[in-house]
Design an enzyme around this catalytic site. Sequence first.
Site, PDB file in Angstrom:
ATOM      1  CD  GLU A 108      -2.914  -1.163   2.215  1.00 12.01           C
ATOM      2  OE1 GLU A 108      -4.075  -1.252   1.818  1.00 12.01           O
ATOM      3  OE2 GLU A 108      -2.601  -1.037   3.395  1.00 12.01           O
ATOM      4  CB  CYS A 121       3.048   7.327   3.379  1.00 10.39           C
ATOM      5  SG  CYS A 121       3.546   6.056   4.546  1.00 10.39           S
ATOM      6  CB  CYS A 128       7.026  -5.528   8.527  1.00 11.56           C
ATOM      7  SG  CYS A 128       8.406  -4.761   9.412  1.00 11.56           S
ATOM      8  CB  CYS A 132       6.468  -3.239  16.154  1.00  9.53           C
ATOM      9  SG  CYS A 132       8.155  -2.842  15.650  1.00  9.53           S
ATOM     10  CB  CYS A 135       2.986  -2.413  13.706  1.00  9.48           C
ATOM     11  SG  CYS A 135       2.970  -1.966  11.952  1.00  9.48           S
ATOM     12  CB  CYS A 355       0.592   5.616  11.765  1.00 12.16           C
ATOM     13  SG  CYS A 355       1.131   7.195  11.230  1.00 12.16           S
TER      14      CYS A 355
HETATM   15  N1  SAH Z   1       9.659  -0.063  10.023  1.00  9.94           N
HETATM   16  C1  SAH Z   1       9.807   1.365   9.955  1.00  9.94           C
HETATM   17  C2  SAH Z   1       8.915   1.992   8.932  1.00  9.94           C
HETATM   18  C3  SAH Z   1       7.423   1.834   9.195  1.00  9.94           C
HETATM   19  S1  SAH Z   1       6.902   3.329   9.774  1.00  9.94           S
HETATM   20  C4  SAH Z   1       9.602   1.945  11.331  1.00  9.94           C
HETATM   21  O1  SAH Z   1       9.258   1.204  12.245  1.00  9.94           O
HETATM   22  O2  SAH Z   1       9.840   3.133  11.522  1.00  9.94           O
HETATM   23  C5  SAH Z   1       5.428   2.950  10.489  1.00  9.94           C
HETATM   24  C6  SAH Z   1       5.175   3.895  11.649  1.00  9.94           C
HETATM   25  O3  SAH Z   1       3.832   3.715  12.122  1.00  9.94           O
HETATM   26  C7  SAH Z   1       6.099   3.601  12.772  1.00  9.94           C
HETATM   27  O4  SAH Z   1       6.473   4.729  13.474  1.00  9.94           O
HETATM   28  C8  SAH Z   1       5.197   2.717  13.582  1.00  9.94           C
HETATM   29  O5  SAH Z   1       5.650   2.596  14.856  1.00  9.94           O
HETATM   30  C9  SAH Z   1       3.869   3.410  13.475  1.00  9.94           C
HETATM   31  N2  SAH Z   1       2.758   2.536  13.793  1.00  9.94           N
HETATM   32  C10 SAH Z   1       2.709   1.215  13.636  1.00  9.94           C
HETATM   33  N3  SAH Z   1       1.531   0.727  14.051  1.00  9.94           N
HETATM   34  C11 SAH Z   1       0.822   1.771  14.492  1.00  9.94           C
HETATM   35  C12 SAH Z   1      -0.503   1.913  15.009  1.00  9.94           C
HETATM   36  N4  SAH Z   1      -1.313   0.865  15.156  1.00  9.94           N
HETATM   37  N5  SAH Z   1      -0.914   3.150  15.338  1.00  9.94           N
HETATM   38  C13 SAH Z   1      -0.117   4.203  15.156  1.00  9.94           C
HETATM   39  N6  SAH Z   1       1.131   4.137  14.649  1.00  9.94           N
HETATM   40  C14 SAH Z   1       1.594   2.931  14.330  1.00  9.94           C
END
Ligand code: SAH
Length: 394
Positions: A108, A121, A128, A132, A135, A355
């Site tokens: 996406e 974006c 991935c 985390c 996410c 995000c």
């Molecule tokens: N792997 C990289 C790039 C992905 S960025 C990284 O971790 O930075 C994706 C961003 O969205 C990251 O800052 C992540 O922590 C945030 N994110 C992931 N899941 C989320 C959620 N459920 N709500 C808000 N932000 C989230």
Amino acid sequence: MDTPEDTIQTTAVRAEREPVNLLGLTLTGLEEYFRGIGERPFRAVQLLKWIHQQRITDFSAMTNLSRELRARLAAEAVVRLPEIVSTQKSTDGTIKWLVRVAADNCIEMVFIPDARRGTLCISSQVGCALNCTFCFTARQGFNRNLSSAEIIAQIWLARTLLENDSADRRVITNVVLMGMGEPLLNFENVVDALELMLEDNAHGFARRRVTLSTAGVVPKIDALRQRCRVSLAVSLHAPNDRLRDQLVPLNKRYPIRELLAACRRYVEDDARAKVTFEYVLLAGVNDSRQHARELAALLADLPAKVNLIPFNPFPNSGYQCPPAPVIDDFREVLMARRIMTITRKTRGGDIDAACGQLAGEVQARSRRVRLRNANRLATPGRTTVTLPPEQLQS
Ligand code: SAH
């Protein structure tokens, strides 16, 4: 062992079967390509302009190349783009595209317009591998790295689609690698794509308008500094190792102290540069005033700004977004300690483009994730993207 003749033959046969995709080649890569076919290297600049600026994919339309060269390129090369599967537009103007990169895998990308800028974006991997806990992309599992062509294609496609939208023409002013995937775990392809973003003869973005977000792959932060110093964002999410080990498992490998040292090195000889620290606020987990004080202490002597991201929910996440006053309090504590802090507005929530909501369609490689996915109710088209920050760039 192969004789040189065998090798040459294999290469020739392969070239016949599989034309080279010029879309992902950098200036240097294209120069090498042209040298390899006995052409002068300045052709590379011409090709870059046709492909990335004019966005022409048909060699026969590249009028400043000789007829013979056009025919040769048509025979052995292509400019191939992935296909857009669907487009969703949010009530707030955010657009999410699902892009097919293989028969059963989609990624996406999201465009987030605001009054002053248009942020795209983009994704760097199909799924991935980092896991985390908060996410949604992580829940999809990991399939593979995107090629440099598939990464730069996202900009190519979005620019073309936005320009052709006669009702609502928008320009991309900023690019963030905050979609699906960990960009620093796909380093070479990401760096090639970044070079094409910055290259004047291709997309020509200023360094500061391109931001790479990482969960903290420390050695690659240093490598990026050497190779292609774009703006850096780091997904921190916790002010101490005990908590961060749980939320971002990569922390066990590269703990906070090492991560912050790499961040300091990244900006040390650039007085204007700041590292953006992303911090997802999870109710009752990392959102107390004490956490905010700890975070402020951690970042006190770094050129840092903080992006607070209210948690974007998804099914069975196990987390909740804190109430607005808690988010405001957290920000106040940081601001009172002179840490520049922005609360990221959730954009595109109605189309699951916020995000951490980007999911694409990922055929996970690991059996564990495939089983977990099979046991879950499918939520078609659901994807989590990290929505870029209004003020992510200075
Ligand atoms: N792997 C990289 C790039 C992905 S960025 C990284 O971790 O930075 C994706 C961003 O969205 C990251 O800052 C992540 O922590 C945030 N994110 C992931 N899941 C989320 C959620 N459920 N709500 C808000 N932000 C989230």
